[in-house]
Design a protein around this motif. Structure first.
Motif, mmCIF file in Angstrom:
data_model
loop_
_atom_site.group_PDB
_atom_site.id
_atom_site.type_symbol
_atom_site.label_atom_id
_atom_site.label_comp_id
_atom_site.label_asym_id
_atom_site.label_seq_id
_atom_site.Cartn_x
_atom_site.Cartn_y
_atom_site.Cartn_z
ATOM 1 N N ILE A 9 0.836 -1.200 0.000
ATOM 2 C CA ILE A 9 0.000 0.000 0.000
ATOM 3 C C ILE A 9 0.875 1.256 0.000
ATOM 4 C CG2 ILE A 9 -1.717 1.315 1.305
ATOM 5 C CD1 ILE A 9 -2.856 -1.338 2.273
ATOM 6 N N LEU A 10 0.582 2.165 -0.950
ATOM 7 C CA LEU A 10 1.279 3.452 -1.032
ATOM 8 C C LEU A 10 0.472 4.567 -0.391
ATOM 9 C CD1 LEU A 10 2.554 3.291 -4.725
ATOM 10 C CD2 LEU A 10 3.710 2.505 -2.653
ATOM 11 N N GLY A 11 -0.843 4.447 -0.395
ATOM 12 C CA GLY A 11 -1.673 5.493 0.197
ATOM 13 C C GLY A 11 -3.143 5.238 -0.073
ATOM 14 N N THR A 12 -3.980 6.038 0.565
ATOM 15 C CA THR A 12 -5.426 5.980 0.356
ATOM 16 C C THR A 12 -5.970 7.400 0.331
ATOM 17 O OG1 THR A 12 -5.897 5.852 2.731
ATOM 18 C CG2 THR A 12 -5.676 3.762 1.542
ATOM 19 N N ARG A 13 -7.137 7.542 -0.262
ATOM 20 C CA ARG A 13 -7.855 8.815 -0.154
ATOM 21 C C ARG A 13 -9.339 8.515 0.027
ATOM 22 N NH1 ARG A 13 -6.769 9.013 -5.921
ATOM 23 N NH2 ARG A 13 -8.712 8.987 -7.127
ATOM 24 N N ARG A 14 -9.989 9.400 0.711
ATOM 25 C CA ARG A 14 -11.403 9.230 1.041
ATOM 26 C C ARG A 14 -12.257 9.240 -0.210
ATOM 27 N NH1 ARG A 14 -14.602 12.950 5.484
ATOM 28 N NH2 ARG A 14 -16.736 12.314 4.942
ATOM 29 N N HIS A 15 -13.269 8.387 -0.216
ATOM 30 C CA HIS A 15 -14.239 8.355 -1.304
ATOM 31 C C HIS A 15 -15.628 8.204 -0.700
ATOM 32 C CE1 HIS A 15 -15.503 7.668 -5.507
ATOM 33 N NE2 HIS A 15 -16.402 6.855 -4.976
ATOM 34 N N GLY A 16 -16.393 9.274 -0.764
ATOM 35 C CA GLY A 16 -17.716 9.246 -0.155
ATOM 36 C C GLY A 16 -17.622 9.155 1.363
ATOM 37 N N GLU A 17 -18.684 8.653 1.980
ATOM 38 C CA GLU A 17 -18.749 8.604 3.442
ATOM 39 C C GLU A 17 -18.061 7.384 4.030
ATOM 40 O OE1 GLU A 17 -19.896 10.951 5.487
ATOM 41 O OE2 GLU A 17 -20.158 12.189 3.689
ATOM 42 N N ALA A 50 -0.353 2.781 4.677
ATOM 43 C CA ALA A 50 0.834 2.760 3.826
ATOM 44 C C ALA A 50 1.920 1.879 4.435
ATOM 45 C CB ALA A 50 1.356 4.179 3.622
ATOM 46 N N GLY A 51 2.522 1.060 3.591
ATOM 47 C CA GLY A 51 3.582 0.157 4.020
ATOM 48 C C GLY A 51 3.125 -1.262 4.248
ATOM 49 N N ASN A 52 1.828 -1.462 4.442
ATOM 50 C CA ASN A 52 1.316 -2.816 4.650
ATOM 51 C C ASN A 52 1.349 -3.608 3.343
ATOM 52 O OD1 ASN A 52 0.812 -2.303 7.331
ATOM 53 N ND2 ASN A 52 -1.384 -1.998 7.081
ATOM 54 N N ARG A 53 1.634 -4.905 3.469
ATOM 55 C CA ARG A 53 1.607 -5.806 2.313
ATOM 56 C C ARG A 53 0.305 -6.589 2.360
ATOM 57 N NH1 ARG A 53 4.387 -10.835 0.734
ATOM 58 N NH2 ARG A 53 5.147 -11.025 2.873
ATOM 59 N N VAL A 54 -0.401 -6.630 1.229
ATOM 60 C CA VAL A 54 -1.742 -7.206 1.205
ATOM 61 C C VAL A 54 -1.923 -8.130 0.007
ATOM 62 C CG1 VAL A 54 -2.860 -5.315 2.465
ATOM 63 C CG2 VAL A 54 -2.605 -5.152 -0.024
ATOM 64 N N GLU A 55 -2.857 -9.051 0.163
ATOM 65 C CA GLU A 55 -3.319 -9.891 -0.943
ATOM 66 C C GLU A 55 -4.532 -9.204 -1.558
ATOM 67 O OE1 GLU A 55 -2.767 -13.016 -3.439
ATOM 68 O OE2 GLU A 55 -1.619 -12.791 -1.573
ATOM 69 N N LEU A 56 -4.537 -9.058 -2.877
ATOM 70 C CA LEU A 56 -5.546 -8.248 -3.554
ATOM 71 C C LEU A 56 -6.352 -9.057 -4.554
ATOM 72 C CD1 LEU A 56 -3.174 -5.261 -4.354
ATOM 73 C CD2 LEU A 56 -5.120 -5.125 -2.780
ATOM 74 N N ILE A 57 -7.631 -8.723 -4.631
ATOM 75 C CA ILE A 57 -8.482 -9.135 -5.747
ATOM 76 C C ILE A 57 -9.045 -7.856 -6.358
ATOM 77 C CG2 ILE A 57 -10.509 -10.425 -6.498
ATOM 78 C CD1 ILE A 57 -10.191 -12.195 -4.051
ATOM 79 N N TRP A 58 -8.808 -7.667 -7.653
ATOM 80 C CA TRP A 58 -9.323 -6.481 -8.360
ATOM 81 C C TRP A 58 -10.379 -6.928 -9.349
ATOM 82 C CZ3 TRP A 58 -9.185 -4.955 -13.582
ATOM 83 C CH2 TRP A 58 -9.536 -3.617 -13.832
#
Length: 258
Positions: A9-17, A50-58
């Motif tokens: 994870i590099l970052g996140t931003r808010r989307h909606g509530e 940020a910095g966490n390693r995750v398993e992803l499904i897109w």
């Protein structure tokens, strides 16, 4: 459309509530964004740091869509790094450099290097050297790599002490001495066969070296500024080295957050 991959994870931003847009560097799909529904929940927030390693499904209806992510934790590194100003600024700097690359453009080598770096970001002694080496890798991926293997003037392999600002190639001490004021210093830890670790002066020289080529090839042509986090990282490193000079041995791994 659907794929599964591992990401950092590099970052996140808010989307909606309740949701968040997640930005990750993946092993096989490059830097990628996706919507995490419920990403601002108490359950998801510790994972989406940020910095966490995750398993992803897109998943998405079409490849060009933003799509949605499902993220499951593999390594929760953020909690280990959050108390170190050096680590936090370093992680932000690495993310900013990765944003210079085209989205969804695979860079498996950079992903593997990023994963290794994150393991060592709480070792403030090593961070400066590691970040500079990552910067040189990014420059190479962008097509502006430096050649530090031999002297541009003579082909000599030893005593490489300078870098030409025009060619980005190393220059030996003997060949470069008459023009030393016009050349960039090559820090000892980046020189061929170096065994010695990087002190603060060498780190600052290395950052000036990579800064020059980022500015010349990337920032100025794109009309953008260097990341603020990079300046914060240098300040944090200087504070770390100053504190250790006052109390040798008192600080070895990590540092106090700013």
């Amino acid at each position: 459309m659907e794929w599964r991959d591992e990401g950092i994870i590099l970052g996140t931003r808010r989307h909606g509530e309740t949701s968040a847009v997640l930005e990750v560097m993946t092993r096989a799909h490059g830097r990628h964004l996706g919507l995490v529904r419920g990403g601002r929940s108490r359950k998801q927030q510790p994972v989406l740091q940020a910095g966490n390693r995750v398993e992803l499904i897109w998943r998405a209806r079409l490849d060009e869509h933003l799509g949605t992510f499902q993220a499951e934790p593999i390594e929760l590194n953020a909690a280990r790094l959050i108390d170190s100003a050096v680590a936090v600024y370093a992680l932000q700097t690495l993310a900013a450099h990765l944003r210079l690359l085209p989205e969804r453009d695979p860079h498996a080598g950079l992903y593997e290097t990023l994963a290794i770096l994150i393991e060592h970001l709480n070792d403030a002694d090593a961070v400066g050297e590691l970040v500079v080496r990552f910067e040189l890798l990014v420059l190479d991926e962008l097509g502006f790599g430096l050649d530090l293997t031999e002297c541009a003037a003579t082909g000599a392999l030893e005593e490489l002490s300078y870098v030409s600002p025009k060619s980005g190639r190393a220059v030996s001490r003997a060949a470069g001495e008459p023009w030393r004021d016009k050349l960039l210093p090559l820090p000892h830890f980046l020189q061929r066969g170096a065994r010695q670790g990087a002190d603060l002066k060498a780190i600052e020289d290395a950052f000036r070296l990579s800064s020059f080529f980022f500015a010349h090839h990337v920032y100025e042509p794109r009309g953008i500024e260097p990341p603020d986090a990079r300046g914060g990282l240098l300040t944090a490193l200087r504070k770390f080295h100053a504190a250790r000079a006052i109390s040798p041995g008192a600080i070895s791994h990590g540092d106090t957050a700013a």
